[in-house]
Scaffold this active site. Structure first.
Site, PDB file in Angstrom:
ATOM      1  CE  LYS A 120      -0.483  -2.783  -1.804  1.00  0.00           C
ATOM      2  NZ  LYS A 120      -2.039  -2.867  -1.767  1.00  0.00           N
TER       3      LYS A 120
ATOM      4  CE  LYS B 112      -0.087   1.062  -3.340  1.00  0.00           C
ATOM      5  NZ  LYS B 112      -1.207   0.451  -2.972  1.00  0.00           N
TER       6      LYS B 112
ATOM      7  CB  SER C 207      -0.736   7.962   0.443  1.00  0.00           C
ATOM      8  OG  SER C 207      -0.197   6.893   1.264  1.00  0.00           O
TER       9      SER C 207
HETATM   10  C1  PBG Z   1      -5.149  -1.668  -0.526  1.00  0.00           C
HETATM   11  C2  PBG Z   1      -4.293  -0.711  -1.160  1.00  0.00           C
HETATM   12  C3  PBG Z   1      -3.327   0.088  -0.423  1.00  0.00           C
HETATM   13  C4  PBG Z   1      -3.061   1.080  -1.225  1.00  0.00           C
HETATM   14  C5  PBG Z   1      -3.807   0.989  -2.671  1.00  0.00           C
HETATM   15  N1  PBG Z   1      -4.410  -0.070  -2.254  1.00  0.00           N
HETATM   16  C6  PBG Z   1      -2.857   0.069   0.977  1.00  0.00           C
HETATM   17  C7  PBG Z   1      -2.196  -1.080   1.418  1.00  0.00           C
HETATM   18  O1  PBG Z   1      -1.818  -1.795   0.864  1.00  0.00           O
HETATM   19  O2  PBG Z   1      -2.010  -1.062   2.776  1.00  0.00           O
HETATM   20  C8  PBG Z   1      -1.852   2.288  -1.007  1.00  0.00           C
HETATM   21  C9  PBG Z   1      -2.146   3.496  -1.798  1.00  0.00           C
HETATM   22  C10 PBG Z   1      -1.346   4.706  -1.242  1.00  0.00           C
HETATM   23  O3  PBG Z   1      -0.575   4.754  -0.379  1.00  0.00           O
HETATM   24  O4  PBG Z   1      -1.616   5.931  -2.140  1.00  0.00           O
HETATM   25  N2  PBG Z   1      -4.398  -2.817  -0.461  1.00  0.00           N
END
Ligand code: PBG
Length: 326
Positions: A196, A249, A275
């Site tokens: 991630k 991700k 998103s």
């Molecule tokens: C929580 C999380 C996030 C996303 C999924 N789980 C945000 C982040 O890490 O700041 C992002 C999902 C998206 O942008 O659709 N940690």
């Protein structure tokens, strides 16, 4: 060689379907859903046109609508009524996710795989994914692990089919696997947000899930977008700790990572079409700057890179299209 070989021969409408190497099916889709304990009417998310926060009631109807479209799985995000420093409403028996899981399970039974996102950032006042040392601003790794384990257990106790830890703490998969096994949940899989990245493409999500942070950023725990070998080390660690599905991700700017992860490990591999990826395409389509077919093209690209499943806010509309075309 040309003119004996003509690659265009196989591109005629009728024939091109036969030689298609990659297919997107409804079975590949996982729909993210937001449930907000504070609202009694659904609330549109302005930076994600077409996506909304569900109420504790409407989340059940939404899940049912997705089952009717034969979407196999959802991933749930909760917005709690109260936040605190530790994020303790992440793991209460009567908290937003636990209630939503139970309600959805009651309604749709075994027709849908309920995945719960497992993170503290929606539940902490500071908005970080772990415990924070306020003196230094550091997000603490090891003290966060038992909290994640406890949260995982509460989700599974409520009926979650798969837990998906997204906080990028080292050792989180091991801590969660141990907690689940100690409670005889040997057969509950973990989908790890393994690689991630610290990405700007999460911007709209932070409005959606009310999980923006008060100070710093997430770069001390999420990955540097410049790195690729490190993604393999992340995935390797999680596989050794017991991850059943590994995730990359975001998806579109990281297709090379999806490819490498799939080829190196051969693990069931998920990709999160996040998103910001949703909003840029959806926004451009709404403006008339891009044709809608850009949606399918980008999802197919994610599969072609090696993903077996895609978490995407396009799930519902794409499922409709796919169902119509068969
Ligand atoms: C929580 C999380 C996030 C996303 C999924 N789980 C945000 C982040 O890490 O700041 C992002 C999902 C998206 O942008 O659709 N940690």
């Amino acid at each position: 060689m040309f003119p004996i070989t003509r690659l265009r021969r196989l591109r005629a409408q009728k024939i091109r379907k036969m030689v298609r190497e990659t297919d997107l099916s409804v079975n590949d889709l996982i729909a993210p859903l937001f449930v907000d304990e504070n609202i009694t009417e659904t609330m549109p998310i302005s930076s994600m046109p077409g996506i909304q926060r569900e109420t504790p009631k409407s989340i059940v109807d939404e899940a049912k609508a997705l089952v009717d479209l034969e979407i196999p799985a959802i991933v749930l995000f909760g917005i709690p009524a109260q936040k605190n420093e530790m994020g303790s409403h992440a793991w209460g028996d009567d908290d937003v996710i636990q209630n939503a899981v139970r309600d959805i399970k009651n309604e749709v039974g075994s027709d849908m795989v309920i995945i719960t996102d497992l993170c503290l950032c929606e539940y902490t006042t500071h908005g970080h994914c772990g415990m924070v040392d306020y003196k230094t601003g550091e997000v603490l790794n090891d003290p966060t692990l038992p909290l994640l384990a406890q949260t995982a257990l509460s989700h599974v106790n409520a009926g979650a089919d798969i837990v998906a830890p997204s906080g990028m703490m080292d050792g989180m998969i091991k801590a969660i696997r141990e907690a689940l096994d100690q409670n005889s949940f040997f057969n509950t899989p973990i989908m790890s947000y393994a690689a991630k990245y610290s990405s700007s493409f999460y911007g709209p999500f932070r409005e959606a899930a009310d999980s923006g942070y008060q100070f710093g950023d997430r770069s001390t725990y999420q990955m540097d977008p410049a790195n690729s070998n490190e993604a393999l080390r992340e995935v390797e660690q999680d596989v050794l700790e017991g991850a059943d599905i590994v995730m990359v991700k975001p998806a579109l700017p990281y297709l090379d990572i999806i490819y490498r992860v799939k080829h190196e490990f051969g693990m069931p591999t998920a990709a999160y079409n996040v998103s910001g990826e949703y909003s840029m395409i959806k926004g451009a389509v709404e403006q008339g700057w891009l044709n809608e077919s850009a949606i399918m093209e980008s999802l197919i690209s994610i599969k072609r890179a090696g993903a077996d499943m895609i978490l995407t806010y396009f799930a519902k509309e794409v499922a409709r299209d796919l169902n119509d075309s068969t």
